[in-house]
Design an enzyme around this catalytic site. Structure first.
Site, PDB file in Angstrom:
ATOM      1  N   TYR A  38       0.881  -1.262   0.086  1.00 22.73           N
ATOM      2  CA  TYR A  38       0.012  -0.029  -0.058  1.00 22.73           C
ATOM      3  C   TYR A  38       0.885   1.274   0.019  1.00 22.73           C
ATOM      4  CZ  TYR A  38      -4.474   1.892  -0.385  1.00 22.73           C
ATOM      5  OH  TYR A  38      -5.410   2.701  -0.910  1.00 22.73           O
ATOM      6  N   HIS A  70       7.569   5.105   0.351  1.00 20.95           N
ATOM      7  CA  HIS A  70       8.065   3.859  -0.214  1.00 20.95           C
ATOM      8  C   HIS A  70       8.744   3.916  -1.624  1.00 20.95           C
ATOM      9  CE1 HIS A  70       4.538   2.281   2.274  1.00 20.95           C
ATOM     10  NE2 HIS A  70       5.422   1.467   2.489  1.00 20.95           N
ATOM     11  N   ASP A 102      10.474   5.152  10.756  1.00 24.63           N
ATOM     12  CA  ASP A 102      10.480   3.858  11.628  1.00 24.63           C
ATOM     13  C   ASP A 102      11.968   3.737  12.549  1.00 24.63           C
ATOM     14  OD1 ASP A 102       7.609   2.871  11.370  1.00 24.63           O
ATOM     15  OD2 ASP A 102       8.492   2.829   9.331  1.00 24.63           O
ATOM     16  N   GLN A 156      12.864   0.794  14.476  1.00 25.13           N
ATOM     17  CA  GLN A 156      12.754  -0.532  13.601  1.00 25.13           C
ATOM     18  C   GLN A 156      14.300  -0.563  12.774  1.00 25.13           C
ATOM     19  OE1 GLN A 156       9.471  -1.926  11.000  1.00 25.13           O
ATOM     20  NE2 GLN A 156      10.763  -0.848   9.433  1.00 25.13           N
ATOM     21  N   SER A 184       2.225   7.720   5.940  1.00 21.76           N
ATOM     22  CA  SER A 184       2.066   6.113   6.413  1.00 21.76           C
ATOM     23  C   SER A 184       0.811   5.495   5.711  1.00 21.76           C
ATOM     24  CB  SER A 184       1.582   6.082   7.813  1.00 21.76           C
ATOM     25  OG  SER A 184       1.099   4.970   8.199  1.00 21.76           O
ATOM     26  N   SER A 185       0.713   4.095   5.289  1.00 23.66           N
ATOM     27  CA  SER A 185      -0.240   3.427   4.913  1.00 23.66           C
ATOM     28  C   SER A 185      -1.585   3.691   5.703  1.00 23.66           C
ATOM     29  CB  SER A 185       0.220   2.157   4.590  1.00 23.66           C
ATOM     30  OG  SER A 185       1.307   2.040   3.875  1.00 23.66           O
TER      31      SER A 185
HETATM   32  P1  AMP Z   1       6.009  -0.380   5.717  1.00 21.59           P
HETATM   33  O1  AMP Z   1       5.407  -0.861   4.316  1.00 21.59           O
HETATM   34  O2  AMP Z   1       5.280   0.332   6.353  1.00 21.59           O
HETATM   35  O3  AMP Z   1       6.545  -1.653   6.357  1.00 21.59           O
HETATM   36  O4  AMP Z   1       7.299   0.384   5.441  1.00 21.59           O
HETATM   37  C1  AMP Z   1       8.171  -0.187   4.507  1.00 21.59           C
HETATM   38  C2  AMP Z   1       9.365   0.593   4.626  1.00 21.59           C
HETATM   39  O5  AMP Z   1       9.075   2.136   4.350  1.00 21.59           O
HETATM   40  C3  AMP Z   1      10.080   0.915   6.136  1.00 21.59           C
HETATM   41  O6  AMP Z   1      11.304   0.814   5.965  1.00 21.59           O
HETATM   42  C4  AMP Z   1       9.460   2.099   6.546  1.00 21.59           C
HETATM   43  O7  AMP Z   1      10.354   2.834   7.594  1.00 21.59           O
HETATM   44  C5  AMP Z   1       9.428   2.990   5.309  1.00 21.59           C
HETATM   45  N1  AMP Z   1       8.612   3.927   5.314  1.00 21.59           N
HETATM   46  C6  AMP Z   1       7.366   3.963   5.937  1.00 21.59           C
HETATM   47  N2  AMP Z   1       6.666   5.439   5.819  1.00 21.59           N
HETATM   48  C7  AMP Z   1       7.651   6.389   5.333  1.00 21.59           C
HETATM   49  C8  AMP Z   1       7.885   7.583   5.131  1.00 21.59           C
HETATM   50  N3  AMP Z   1       6.947   8.386   5.317  1.00 21.59           N
HETATM   51  N4  AMP Z   1       9.201   8.242   4.657  1.00 21.59           N
HETATM   52  C9  AMP Z   1      10.217   7.302   4.578  1.00 21.59           C
HETATM   53  N5  AMP Z   1      10.228   6.039   4.645  1.00 21.59           N
HETATM   54  C10 AMP Z   1       9.218   5.369   5.116  1.00 21.59           C
END
Ligand code: AMP
Length: 293
Positions: free
Chosen positions: A26, A31, A144, A147, A179-180
């Site tokens: 998503y 991303h 994150d 993380q 954020s998704s």
């Molecule tokens: P997720 O799909 O939420 O697990 O995120 C996948 C990757 O995208 C992880 O490394 C997150 O830290 C990164 N990510 C999520 N939101 C953002 C954002 N707003 N800016 C930069 N990286 C992000």
């Protein structure tokens, strides 16, 4: 771009240097920024697309997590991604994994206190992705921050032969971190959600004027975001994600809040460059996010 379902099939299609972007799908511009950076430094870009049930401690959160593989495939194609690794649960977990990766300390505070087992779930699946996909570099978002600390530490502790890159947080033009989960925020809660980043920016301004006491930074955040349901606000070291009292090393001020049933996290990161504190507030879009298209 190829869609692959197994680790072996992904590896059989590699050429040259391989960059991995782990995701749960998503997509938004955060991303896409990771994919662009991956593309710039690798011959093969592989994006993993897997909603990892191990990292959800709340079944309703897992159930409600937004999913749309067709939408995401088109975005990856446009981004020049070579391989999408979208494994069925049976490929990721042929058996219930008895071997779990727990990064003690680093994953215990902050988010770890509010989401028991979350980082063990993240670390276990990230370790499986590293072992199964064998990239030379993996890219993660600073959004994150804890993380990222967990992943850096597990990579070092388990001697995975790859480097970890951490990229700045991408934000809406008004400052809300992408954020998704933002698609779940109700329109009437949008203004309240913005207080999360505004509180962090207010604290970062204090840092830029010379403040180093964590207590003052937390107060500044709370003065702005007092109307929110705040889970925590902490200044923590980048390496250990451990709360610190004084900003005297690379660190981040992180907060988690709940707005109308949606849990949001954000942080501002502080690096020390030549003895000077530099705040990384992330980068802002100059247009509405593709999350709303
Ligand atoms: P997720 O799909 O939420 O697990 O995120 C996948 C990757 O995208 C992880 O490394 C997150 O830290 C990164 N990510 C999520 N939101 C953002 C954002 N707003 N800016 C930069 N990286 C992000």
């Amino acid at each position: 771009m190829d869609l692959v379902r197994t680790f072996a099939d992904a590896r059989s299609r590699y050429r040259g240097r391989v960059a991995l972007v782990p995701t749960m799908g998503y997509f938004h511009e955060g991303h896409l920024a990771l994919m662009t950076a991956a593309r710039a430094g690798a011959d093969t870009v592989v994006v993993s697309h897997f909603v990892n049930r191990l990292q959800f401690n709340d079944p309703a959160d897992l159930e409600g997590y937004p999913r749309d593989l067709a939408r995401d495939l088109a975005l990856m194609e446009a981004q020049g991604v070579d391989l999408t690794f979208a494994p069925p649960p049976t490929e990721m977990f042929p058996m219930e994994p008895l071997t779990r990766v727990k990064v003690s300390g680093v994953g215990d505070g902050l988010e770890g206190l509010f989401r028991p087992g979350h980082f063990e779930g993240v670390a276990t699946v990230v370790a499986k992705l590293f072992a199964g996909l064998q990239p030379q570099v993996a890219l993660f978002g600073r959004k994150d921050a804890q993380q990222l600390a967990v992943v850096r530490r597990l990579t070092a502790d388990l001697s995975f032969p790859l480097s970890i890159a951490g990229l700045p947080t991408v934000r809406e033009s008004d400052g809300l971190a992408l954020s998704s989960r933002n698609v779940l925020i109700k329109p009437e809660d949008r203004a309240a959600a913005l207080l999360l980043s505004q509180g962090l920016f207010a604290a970062a301004r204090l840092v830029e004027s010379g403040e180093t006491r964590a207590g003052r930074l937390r107060e500044e955040f709370t003065a702005v975001a007092y109307s929110l349901d705040i889970d925590y606000v902490e200044l923590a070291s980048q390496d250990e994600a451990e709360p610190i009292g004084v900003l005297d090393r690379p660190s981040f001020l992180a907060a988690a809040v709940r707005v109308g049933g949606v849990r949001l996290i954000d942080n501002v990161t502080f690096d020390l460059v030549g003895g000077q504190v530099m705040a990384d507030l992330g980068v802002r879009l100059d247009h509405p996010s593709l999350l709303y298209q």
